[in-house]
Motif scaffolding. Structure first.
Motif, PDB file in Angstrom:
ATOM      1  N   ALA A   1       0.822  -1.215   0.000  1.00  0.00           N
ATOM      2  CA  ALA A   1       0.000   0.000   0.000  1.00  0.00           C
ATOM      3  C   ALA A   1       0.854   1.263   0.000  1.00  0.00           C
ATOM      4  CB  ALA A   1      -0.921   0.007   1.217  1.00  0.00           C
TER       5      ALA A   1
ATOM      6  N   ALA B   1      -4.696  -0.206   5.520  1.00  0.00           N
ATOM      7  CA  ALA B   1      -4.160  -0.550   4.207  1.00  0.00           C
ATOM      8  C   ALA B   1      -3.073  -1.612   4.325  1.00  0.00           C
ATOM      9  CB  ALA B   1      -3.622   0.704   3.521  1.00  0.00           C
TER      10      ALA B   1
ATOM     11  N   HIS C   1      -3.758   4.419  -2.382  1.00  0.00           N
ATOM     12  CA  HIS C   1      -4.940   4.912  -1.675  1.00  0.00           C
ATOM     13  C   HIS C   1      -4.874   6.439  -1.669  1.00  0.00           C
ATOM     14  CE1 HIS C   1      -4.432   0.826  -0.187  1.00  0.00           C
ATOM     15  NE2 HIS C   1      -5.659   0.841   0.250  1.00  0.00           N
TER      16      HIS C   1
ATOM     17  N   CYS D   1      -3.221  -5.133   2.454  1.00  0.00           N
ATOM     18  CA  CYS D   1      -2.323  -5.345   1.325  1.00  0.00           C
ATOM     19  C   CYS D   1      -1.080  -6.150   1.669  1.00  0.00           C
ATOM     20  CB  CYS D   1      -1.905  -3.994   0.736  1.00  0.00           C
ATOM     21  SG  CYS D   1      -3.283  -3.010   0.112  1.00  0.00           S
TER      22      CYS D   1
END
Length: 274
Positions: free
Chosen positions: A38, A119, A67, A123
């Protein structure tokens, strides 16, 4: 804005998923896309512009799950003069941000650290990257208080607006970041133009005083900046500023494109498991 430079149409952000992310009861919109470790890419003032999304796509296409949280402005819109001024005015008085000296760390960074934790859990990988831009530039450093954040990139940080040698950071958070440098070997990559009046050499000197050799502050010649940025940057910002977004020149061998490639290499080196 003309059709020839592509600025007549806003970005529909149709190639990213739109999520509502809840951190401790505070919900914000986040645009996400890609696969792999991420990276949280924060928008610059006055919002998630097509130039910010271009950078997000480069990060995504380099093998990361990017993101992009919506923190202010109209998502996908080209930055206009009057609209951008109004977004900036609202942000400067918002309880989420500390735009001026003496305010300490912006409260919104606690939410951003929570986003990084979520995240990372989703991830995987060794950690999370954080890219700040302009108004959010220093947020990438403050996010590094969160152990999951291991690759902070501080681009042309503009806060505090009224102190060119200041850092948008409380004393407690400054100590926490220094502890991560000592304990974990944290490295911080940063960029500015040499004639940027919003992010001066004095500010980079303050970062180096705080972080020592862990701070890799790189300075590009202002003469290399894109001379035809969107109106907000041309008329309100008024100087070379946004190294990898509004003032980037997307040509082989150009200093700003080289900066983009260095950022992607920094993320790859720290986030991709061998």
């Amino acid at each position: 804005m003309s059709a020839s430079n592509g600025r007549c149409v806003d970005d529909a952000i149709s190639d990213f998923s739109r999520r509502l992310v809840d951190v401790d009861g505070v919900v914000k919109t986040v645009y996400a896309g890609g696969s792999g470790p991420a990276v949280v890419l924060m928008p610059e003032m006055p919002g998630i512009s097509p130039d910010v999304l271009r950078l997000a796509r480069w990060v995504r296409d380099a093998g990361f799950t990017v993101h992009v949280p919506s923190l202010f402005g109209t998502d996908g819109a080209w930055p206009s003069v009057e609209g951008g001024k109004e977004v900036a005015r609202r942000a400067c008085v918002s309880a989420e941000f500390r735009a001026f000296a003496g305010g300490g760390t912006s409260p919104v960074t606690a939410w951003l650290r929570g986003l990084a934790r979520q995240a990372h859990a989703e991830c995987g990988g060794p950690g999370v990257g954080a890219i700040g831009l302009c108004f959010t530039g220093n947020f990438a450093l403050t996010m590094a208080i969160e152990p999951a954040v291991i690759a902070p990139v501080v681009n042309h940080p503009s806060l505090p607006l009224d102190d060119p040698a200041g850092l948008e950071l409380s004393d407690e958070d400054a100590r926490a970041v220094r502890d991560r440098v000592t304990r974990d070997g944290l490295k911080v990559l940063a960029y500015r133009f040499d004639n940027d009046r919003w992010c001066t050499g004095r500010r980079f000197a303050a970062y180096r005083a705080l972080l020592g050799d862990a701070f890799d502050g790189r300075v590009l010649p202002g003469g290399s900046a894109n001379t035809d940025p969107p109106p907000f940057f041309r008329e309100v910002v008024g100087c070379p500023h946004s190294v990898v977004t509004a003032h980037l020149v997307d040509e082989d061998g150009h200093p700003t494109r080289k900066a983009r490639d260095e950022i992607l290499a920094f993320l790859t080196d720290r986030l991709r498991e061998v």
